[in-house]
Motif scaffolding. Structure first.
Motif, mmCIF file in Angstrom:
data_model
loop_
_atom_site.group_PDB
_atom_site.id
_atom_site.type_symbol
_atom_site.label_atom_id
_atom_site.label_comp_id
_atom_site.label_asym_id
_atom_site.label_seq_id
_atom_site.Cartn_x
_atom_site.Cartn_y
_atom_site.Cartn_z
ATOM 1 N N SER A 125 27.214 17.201 -53.826
ATOM 2 C CA SER A 125 27.666 17.739 -55.111
ATOM 3 C C SER A 125 28.854 16.943 -55.656
ATOM 4 O O SER A 125 28.991 16.768 -56.862
ATOM 5 N N THR B 9 22.350 22.983 -49.229
ATOM 6 C CA THR B 9 23.408 21.982 -49.208
ATOM 7 C C THR B 9 23.203 20.974 -48.089
ATOM 8 O O THR B 9 23.340 19.772 -48.281
ATOM 9 N N LYS C 270 33.535 21.099 -51.090
ATOM 10 C CA LYS C 270 32.204 21.034 -51.695
ATOM 11 C C LYS C 270 31.375 20.008 -50.924
ATOM 12 O O LYS C 270 31.912 19.157 -50.221
ATOM 13 N N SER C 271 30.072 20.094 -51.072
ATOM 14 C CA SER C 271 29.222 19.176 -50.303
ATOM 15 C C SER C 271 29.350 17.752 -50.843
ATOM 16 O O SER C 271 29.714 17.544 -51.998
ATOM 17 N N ALA D 32 36.578 24.689 -52.817
ATOM 18 C CA ALA D 32 36.708 25.979 -53.487
ATOM 19 C C ALA D 32 37.373 26.921 -52.504
ATOM 20 O O ALA D 32 37.279 26.739 -51.291
ATOM 21 N N ASP E 80 37.548 19.336 -58.331
ATOM 22 C CA ASP E 80 37.144 20.421 -57.430
ATOM 23 C C ASP E 80 36.450 19.898 -56.185
ATOM 24 O O ASP E 80 35.246 19.999 -56.032
#
Ligand code: MN
Length: 752
Positions: free
Chosen positions: A269, A207, A265-266, A289, A286
């Protein structure tokens, strides 16, 4: 508990105007920090060895500085630190990390390392030295390097782990490099190192590598998302707390030892999602998470994860398609967890990941942690299996680097699916695998005889794409033979190389007959059947090798009637000036000349035949299925297929209407046709990656050739691809057009 990741804003570079003494103290300070992390792993005598490695490296690099101005030795220390702290490697790897740049850049030789530290360490340092020259590469050079990395990797996985640590530190300190180098290193990182880290199970490193690459390759998009993430942080934290509260209460009451937190999230992503679904940042649901980490005893792990799952789904309704059970079937890279997506407050979907401390360590530290837990367990090792597969492919593959890299990426770096044999044995295959891949994964003898499969008892063709959970039974026939189009059906490197082997073998067998026929005819002319004459004929028929000549004679694609017109002088054949070659083909049985530069012509023959008809595809317009076409009866060349919008069409239709035959394409998805695209856009280091990612990554179309020329900030590329029909070509064109910086994408019709 909210663990927002660090946003990589411009770091302030330390000013290295320290005195020699201050600098020395700085180095010692870093070295001591490293030792502190290593302490729990030190056995008797280890500390002295690490110190010796440090002193050797410090002495060797003492006059060198990094681009930022800091003493070079800080880099190997930092790499060693990543190995210990973030990957969980031990003493041997620390020594190798400290020495990793010495043999390459200083007077220290491999013999010195071996004398001081023994063969095990010398071997790893050698591996690291061999793969260090990856900067300044073009695509094929990069692929070659990658192949080298893999060869060394299979000797000792620590080489690749240390290499990843090295790359991570270089990415973290990329700011002091020139823009051009930043782009090169960043694109290489996304292309090779991030997928490799993923495959090694190093999720956090993967990541970070992706985010850092994006920061240099797409700086505006990166900053935009980072800014929006930080603007919405407060709101998100409030939501996460609201979501977590009832779960915390239940789990505490249930007597669990746990941690629960929300994790964004990164950036990379999120950006991928924005691009893929073409939505705005605000619509990406999203952005984070929820992670539950349980402190369970080994025998209770699975049970407790499922108990927590049930508590969560009692509170929030789960989406049934979104349950991922990697407890029962861990991923190839060792990842274990339970993922579910539930409907949270305000009707928002929220992903929840449930795992134990042990699983979490494997998720973060990958391979190394995996080995640690493996000790004492009789579990068959997934990594060993994976390395075994790579080794097998490396030892059989003769393709060039670029092909190899592509195969490797699809076979070994892609996400995998799980499918079952009729007896319930599980097989792991890369996403996109077909029934034919599955057949080859069982045994090459089953692959080569495969005529179809039953998936959940339903009959499917060999090209059927498998999905996780499918139970697959292969149907074979002794009459089955692999054909050229099978190469377009499979994605695994193993199946590809076995098919190629089988085709070569088959061709050789068939060619024997042709060889005999040719020998008889040549000798009947009074000429000798010798190398000179064979070479002349190979040239005359424009074929790549005598094998191809023999093969075509055997399959009657060449009838040798031209031989009558040849002169024989002594025992030599004199070839008249070349004539066009007509290939005999069948309907539903297309042939396509793959003839990029007028040499190495090669026929691709597909499918089953019914009626025989002779035709060729117009060289002026290169029709592919789906194009509106007509047939033109030519004098001497049989039927020629042209596109309705061929530059010659109007003239042919107007003047020779009586010679025009109506034709249309039979639907056949197994057949690929070669066509060309011309792409013009702004020159950018990442552009080749972007283009090849769309073509072979997203759309899985085979590239036959790629030439990119850049001039004054612009580039012009010609790409030859195999497509099934016009529809596929149109999708490809529109996808390429949507890439940043691409100005025009046009099909080209003429022979180069
Ligand atoms: Mn280095």
């Amino acid at each position: 508990m909210d663990q927002e990741p660090e946003i990589y804003t411009e770091p302030v570079l330390p000013k290295y105007n320290l005195t020699a003494d201050q600098e020395k103290n700085e180095i010692i300070r870093h070295y001591r920090a490293l030792l502190r992390f290593l302490r729990p792993k030190l056995k008797r005598g280890d500390k002295e060895l690490v110190r010796q490695a440090f002193e050797m490296a410090a002495e060797a690099h003492k006059t060198m500085r990094r681009k930022s101005g800091e003493p070079y030795i800080l880099h190997p220390i930092a790499v060693a630190m990543i190995c210990v702290e973030e990957i969980g490697l031990g003493v041997r790897s620390t020594i190798c990390a400290l020495l990793h740049d010495t043999v390459e850049d200083t007077d220290i030789t491999l013999e010195d390392v071996e004398r001081e530290f023994g063969t095990e360490i010398a071997k790893i340092v050698d591996g690291l030295t061999k793969i260090s020259s990856v900067i300044d590469t073009n695509t094929s050079q990069q692929a070659e390097n990658f192949k080298k990395i893999l060869l060394t990797l299979t000797d000792d996985p620590r080489v690749i782990l240390i290499k990843l640590a090295d790359r991570l530190h270089n990415m973290r300190t990329l700011d002091s490099m020139k823009r051009e180098k930043q782009l090169k290193i960043a694109s290489e990182t996304v292309w090779v190192y991030a997928p490799l880290a993923h495959r090694m199970g190093l999720y956090s490193i993967k990541t970070e590598l992706e985010d850092l690459s994006m920061k240099y390759m797409e700086p505006e998009a990166y900053r935009e998302i980072a800014r929006k993430l930080s603007e919405t942080k407060r709101e998100r934290t409030r939501y996460i707390n609201e979501f977590i509260r009832p779960l915390k209460e239940k789990m505490t009451a249930g007597g669990f030892n746990f941690e629960i937190y929300g994790r964004p999230k990164s950036i990379h992503s999120i950006w991928n999602k924005i691009k893929k679904k073409s939505v705005a940042f605000e619509e990406v649901y999203d952005l984070f998470a929820i992670r539950v980490i349980l402190d369970s005893s080994p025998e209770k792990e699975k049970e407790e994860c499922w108990k927590v799952y049930s508590m969560i789904t009692d509170e929030y309704t789960p989406s049934p398609e979104r349950l991922r059970d990697w407890l029962s079937n861990p991923k190839n890279n060792g990842y274990e967890a339970l993922h579910t997506t539930v409907m949270g407050p305000q009707g928002k979907w929220v992903e929840v990941q449930i795992r134990t401390k042990r699983m979490n360590e494997i998720a973060e530290k990958g391979l190394a942690a995996h080995y640690k837990y493996k000790e004492g367990s009789s579990d068959e090792d997934r990594f060993d299996k994976w390395f075994g597969q790579i080794r097998e492919v490396l030892s059989t593959q003769e393709t060039d680097g670029v092909d190899f890299l592509q195969d490797f990426k699809t076979s070994f770096l892609a996400e995998e699916i799980y499918v079952y044999t009729p007896k319930g044995e599980v097989k792991m295959l890369p996403t996109g695998s077909t029934a034919l891949d599955f057949a080859f994964s069982i045994h090459s003898a089953i692959g080569t005889k495969c005529i179809g499969a039953k998936v959940h008892h339903k009959l499917v063709p060999i090209s059927h794409k498998l999905r996780s959970g499918d139970q697959v039974e292969i149907i074979t026939s002794n009459k089955q033979r692999p054909s050229e189009d099978w190469l377009g059906i499979v994605v695994t490197a193993k199946a590809k190389s076995k098919i190629k082997d089988a085709l070569r073998e088959e061709k050789r067998k068939v060619a024997e007959d042709g060889k005999y026929t040719l020998q008889r005819k040549v000798e009947a002319m009074g000429a000798a059947y010798n190398q000179h004459n064979i070479d002349e004929l190979v040239q005359f028929y424009k074929l790549p090798s005598p094998l191809d000549l023999h093969y075509k004679i055997a399959t009657k694609a060449i009838d040798l009637k031209e031989l009558k017109e040849f002169q024989v002088l002594g025992d030599r054949i004199e070839i008249p000036k070349p004539k066009p070659v007509i290939h005999e083909v069948h309907t539903d049985h297309f042939q396509q000349k793959n003839n990029p530069k007028g040499k190495d012509s090669e026929l691709i023959i597909f499918g089953e035949s019914s009626d025989k008809i002779m035709y060729t595809l117009g060289k002026c317009c290169h029709p592919i299925p789906g194009d509106d076409v007509f047939g033109f009866v030519s004098t001497g060349k049989g039927l020629i297929i042209h596109r309705i919008n061929c530059p010659n069409a109007a003239q042919l239709l107007a003047n020779y209407g009586h010679r025009v035959v109506k034709t249309k394409w039979a639907k056949n998805k197994e057949i690929s046709f070669l066509t060309g695209l011309k792409i013009v856009g702004l020159d950018d280091v990442g552009v080749i990656n972007k283009i090849t990612n769309v073509i072979s990554g997203d759309l899985r179309i085979n590239i036959s050739g790629l030439i990119i020329e850049s001039k004054e900030g612009m580039f012009e590329g010609t790409i030859r691809v195999f497509v099934h029909d016009k529809e596929e070509l149109e999708i490809l064109v529109s996808r390429l057009k949507s890439l940043n910086g691409i100005q025009t994408v046009d099909r080209f019709d003429t022979e180069n």
